[in-house]
Design an enzyme around this catalytic site. Structure first.
Site, short mmCIF file in Angstrom:
data_model
loop_
_atom_site.label_atom_id
_atom_site.label_comp_id
_atom_site.label_asym_id
_atom_site.label_seq_id
_atom_site.Cartn_x
_atom_site.Cartn_y
_atom_site.Cartn_z
N GLY A 148 -16.68 -22.22 -16.21
CA GLY A 148 -15.36 -22.74 -15.91
C GLY A 148 -14.66 -21.89 -14.86
O GLY A 148 -15.03 -20.74 -14.61
N CYS A 149 -13.63 -22.46 -14.24
CA CYS A 149 -12.97 -21.78 -13.14
C CYS A 149 -12.25 -20.52 -13.61
O CYS A 149 -12.42 -19.44 -13.05
CB CYS A 149 -12.02 -22.73 -12.41
SG CYS A 149 -10.86 -23.62 -13.46
N TYR A 150 -11.42 -20.65 -14.66
CA TYR A 150 -10.74 -19.45 -15.19
C TYR A 150 -11.76 -18.43 -15.67
O TYR A 150 -11.57 -17.22 -15.52
CB TYR A 150 -9.84 -19.82 -16.37
CG TYR A 150 -8.54 -20.46 -16.01
CD1 TYR A 150 -7.58 -19.77 -15.28
CD2 TYR A 150 -8.22 -21.75 -16.43
CE1 TYR A 150 -6.36 -20.35 -14.98
CE2 TYR A 150 -7.00 -22.34 -16.13
CZ TYR A 150 -6.07 -21.63 -15.41
OH TYR A 150 -4.85 -22.20 -15.11
N ALA A 151 -12.82 -18.91 -16.29
CA ALA A 151 -13.82 -17.99 -16.82
C ALA A 151 -14.48 -17.20 -15.69
O ALA A 151 -14.70 -15.99 -15.81
CB ALA A 151 -14.87 -18.76 -17.62
N ALA A 153 -13.28 -16.42 -12.65
CA ALA A 153 -12.37 -15.41 -12.09
C ALA A 153 -12.18 -14.25 -13.07
O ALA A 153 -12.19 -13.08 -12.68
CB ALA A 153 -11.02 -16.05 -11.76
#
Lengths: 344, 344, 344, 344
Positions: A148-151, A153
């Site tokens: 996932g994107c947040y994961a 970063a």
């Protein structure tokens, strides 16, 4: 190679299509919808006017046909779709890169809890590999669960600190900021321009679905990890994530050591740029597959702050998916990925 | 009453002028510049085209004349101006509300360190009162130092926790987000539209000038406070601040107690709206003098998160200045202050 | 090929560098500044943090050295620079693509009037060719004057109407909207985020420097053209231009003819997408070298409206420059140019 | 006075509520929904979180009760609602200010054509007065049809030119730009942040519903008017309209005459600021009830350009509605209206 995409009309799918179209190893792209039948055929350029001229049909989903026509398949679908469609593909060990969250968590109970729907079976989940490229650069599974994107970063920002046991685990606070495209093109009161513009909104406090995959990966690195404080704030931009990570250093750890450890972990990684004490901003990476990292240390509080920025649709979705594709097929890791950020 | 403003052409000064113009107790506003002489006279509406029709001259600074003409004076000036001009006014105990940082800190050494210039004398500084209205609602000094924007959002968010000793002081992390108007109208690479738009930038990590006034006030509440972890991130909006505050609860403290304590401290305060577990967003307060507060508790990490939002030019500057003016002159606290936020 | 860029640190230069770096015919890029000597050497990645890793020196300008080291040179410089530096290069007929306005106008007096500075000599100006690619696809000059951004959007929108004599020339009104990057990275009150955000400003009414090149080209197509009504409005976006063009049809001209004529002129042009009655929006082309065109006809007023959109830094600057480079060197016109717009 | 509002939860209704709450002649505000019955009662502050503390119930619609409880009623409702609910109120000549389009057009056929639904009866329509305040400052009807936002900006910009017969009527082109709040809070693909941000879109070409009311009013001023060329472009701002008006001057008319005529028509109007050759921008009026106007003349084309800007939710909706309320009740025209624009 011929490549299939399921879900090319969503934001991540748009970007994935653009990338694969320029990928030197891809000779043909085939597009599919979620449904087994289409009443009428629609075309990519009708759905996405920016893609006028890309007159590819969105075909009905048919696992046998997909496997016959393609060498590899990408799911760029909302949560819940891949797990419904993937069974025959998993059974055949067909090469898949899945941008959704369906196969990221090993524990079905965790998936059910966070996604509020039944999970794939534990056996199916076991076949998938979590594809955080910088820490999984020799994938062996046929099914890659793209992070996932947040994961992405957050994990790239935290990795050296966790792996090298440099911080007090209970002191970690992640304050992540994101653009609106992260929520997809679905309409909601909170995606309305007049709501988002000139606003900032902490929309999920310890409730974002990417938390369990962050924890799972952190625990792979250090089994002492128990929880993470994690908030997500929407800001009025279309693309980009900034994860601001705070933690107290363990006794005796110096800022110099921090710098050295990040350098060591990332100096050979083409898509992570360690900026040391220069803090990166979102615009340093927009339009690229880069994750830029920087840090600062506060002697008064013994807190290290790490700033991690990515383009959520590239390194946080389609870009990392192509990176995983390259790793899976043993192409050079940077093949077909735009090298430079868009500026201004 | 006749009121003087020094610095009406800056952003805070613009807003202050607008507020005072509608204030029922203000019969005349006189404007002054920083200089003792003007080569030519300019007018407010020439400097600020939005104010066409407000044809007031910007007069040269003359302390005697200002005291003769006005009942009260506002400084809406950059750091360093008030301390240079205020000496005769302080000597005369003339009523002043100073929106700048010049008289907020009691310790001249702290001012010199953070503002990189000499401070007013300790005797002069002692005459000024820090005007965080909700905690200083019976001002007695003639000289009110109006708090900084970040300080207001942060202190109103932290106050009940500090005063009631509910949190581990060393665990406090403040991640503040701000719009661009906070930096004033000065041109810089980082105020350029093409730089800020579609971007987020952590521009000051433990380096913002408002840190010492936050610490000074926290220490007034609890002398055990030693430091605060404080970062400021620029986001692409014109107005607004969100301070996201993280801290670990002391053993035995429950979320319910947190809720009760905030309610107790703020229920009689007209400009603080406690939203309990509903987290406020910036747009809930834009255009108003409100500070909205909400919170969440994470049992997995024992961390409480408090979100505090203000309009940096109102509650964070000119609005609080008028609130201080009302308190100083014993007008009802809400006199002349717009009641409702602008929405959308 | 080895390519030189003068001015790589400006916005157009940034984009040009990104494009040439991915161009399959370009083996090396050399960067130069405007000055004959550098006191200290700076590097691209120091000037443009988004380009971290691109550690190329910005060399002093030396015409002989540049010609020795490169096969072709791009000027991405503000008005006035190319005309000062180009003399020896022009004398040697060295291949040049100039993104500035210095060599677009044939008449030195027109240049002096609109640019408020002396022009290059008429002889020098005569050597340059105006590189509106779709209408100059077999360039013969060594010196290509790359069109301005507003001029490109406007001329591509107007061309079929003028060339085929379909409209009343005196009725033309062009209302162009532009993002802020068009004005470059120079600081000004009108590039300040707090000024532009939530605003729109008609900043130049019949006064934009691109007017004379628009007229010159229109007159090449139809010598009856005498003037054009042209206004430019700044809107709060970073990239993009929309030129909305209004004109009355000549008697007897039908909307169907309009559609046919645009189709005829552009069907073989890879970077112009005729959308017929679907009006394009800026985001249809952002990040690409496309110019998208659409139209509508109002029988009540006999007015045709044509909407033309481009990315001002691509088709309006660096993208068209690479297109000119391809045409000049007989590479396929689309070589090295990103095919698909960024969406969202 | 006691005032009723139907539709206080829409954008115009929000602003109207804020204005009336501060209006010195209004002692109580009562809120009503569109329905005759409510299954459950909701409250204003639950619907609009920015209005926390405004705990007013949204009562069911009941014409008799509304007339008994209030002195005046505002409709801030979507098209189609007022015409359904107003019959008993019209019959009683109850004082109404209607912000919707239902009673603006005199010709039922025009309404049906543009609004795609049946119109109120011609008799009912005849009872309503079109409330363009600057040209209807002594309203006599009980039912005021408050003008549309585009219509207000356009008509105030065109009025002196039409009334004084200064321009060639067939040459008029209006290119209007608007923020997103003009379309209300309804969700649609085109209100999605990721769609609007960094974009501009000409969404209605000669198709906006405000065209017939513009024409109707222009024809009241000059019966030679037959049509108007009118386009509306969405730009990424929340609030504000700029109408850019182009027209050719009649033979013999000079720019000086233009200036004189605007000055004459507007010098006594408190909410119109004539800026002569200084062109206004949207931010000059945001947050105020002002319409700012400026102009330029191009001798090369004989075209005059007039720029007219308003805040679409104030002068274009709720602000003008309060202005109409003041005129209707013979209060000073500026009563309860914020005097100064928000800046920055």
């Amino acid at each position: 190679m011929e490549i299939g995409i399921i879900g090319a009309t969503g934001y991540s799918g748009n970007v994935l299509y653009s990338l694969l179209k320029q990928h030197p190893q891809v000779t043909k792209i085939n597009l599919y919808g979620h449904q087994q039948t289409n009443s009428t055929t629609s075309y990519l350029d009708e759905e996405i006017p920016s893609f006028q001229g890309e007159h590819l049909p969105l075909q009905a989903f048919n696992a046998e046909k997909i496997m016959a026509e393609n060498d590899c398949l990408f799911f760029a679908t909302p949560a819940g779709v891949a797990k419904q469609l993937a069974t025959p593909l998993l059974a055949a060990d067909f090469p898949i890169i899945d941008l959704s969250g369906d196969f990221r968590l090993k524990d079905p109970a965790e998936y059910s809890k966070w996604y509020q729907q039944p999970a794939a079976s534990a056996e199916q989940l076991a076949k998938a590999e979590y594809g955080l490229c910088e820490f999984n650069d020799h994938p062996t599974a046929a099914y890659i669960a793209n992070p996932g994107c947040y994961a992405t970063a957050t994990l790239l920002g935290l990795a050296p600190l966790i792996i090298e046991h440099l911080i007090e685990l209970k002191s970690i606070v992640v304050d992540a900021k994101s653009g609106v495209s992260g929520a997809g093109k679905k309409l909601s009161a909170s995606s309305h321009f007049s709501f988002i513009n000139e606003n900032a909104w902490l929309y999920k406090l310890n409730q974002h679905k990417h938390i369990p995959e962050i924890l799972q990966q952190m625990q792979n690195w250090d089994d002492q990890v128990q929880a993470v404080q994690f908030s997500t704030t929407l800001i009025p931009i279309t693309r980009g994530i900034m994860a601001t990570i705070y933690a107290q250093l363990k006794p005796g750890i110096t800022p110099k050591q921090i710098d050295d450890v990040y350098r060591k972990h990332y100096q050979t990684k083409p898509f992570v740029r360690w900026r040391s004490t220069e803090l990166p901003m979102i615009k340093n990476v927009t339009g690229s597959n880069y994750c830029d990292l920087g840090y600062g240390y506060n002697p008064a509080t013994n807190v290290i702050t790490v700033v991690s920025v990515i383009d959520n649709l590239l390194k946080g979705a389609a870009g990392q998916a192509v990176q995983n594709f390259n790793l899976m097929w043993h192409f050079p890791e940077t093949t077909g990925l735009p090298q430079l950020p868009i500026f201004p």
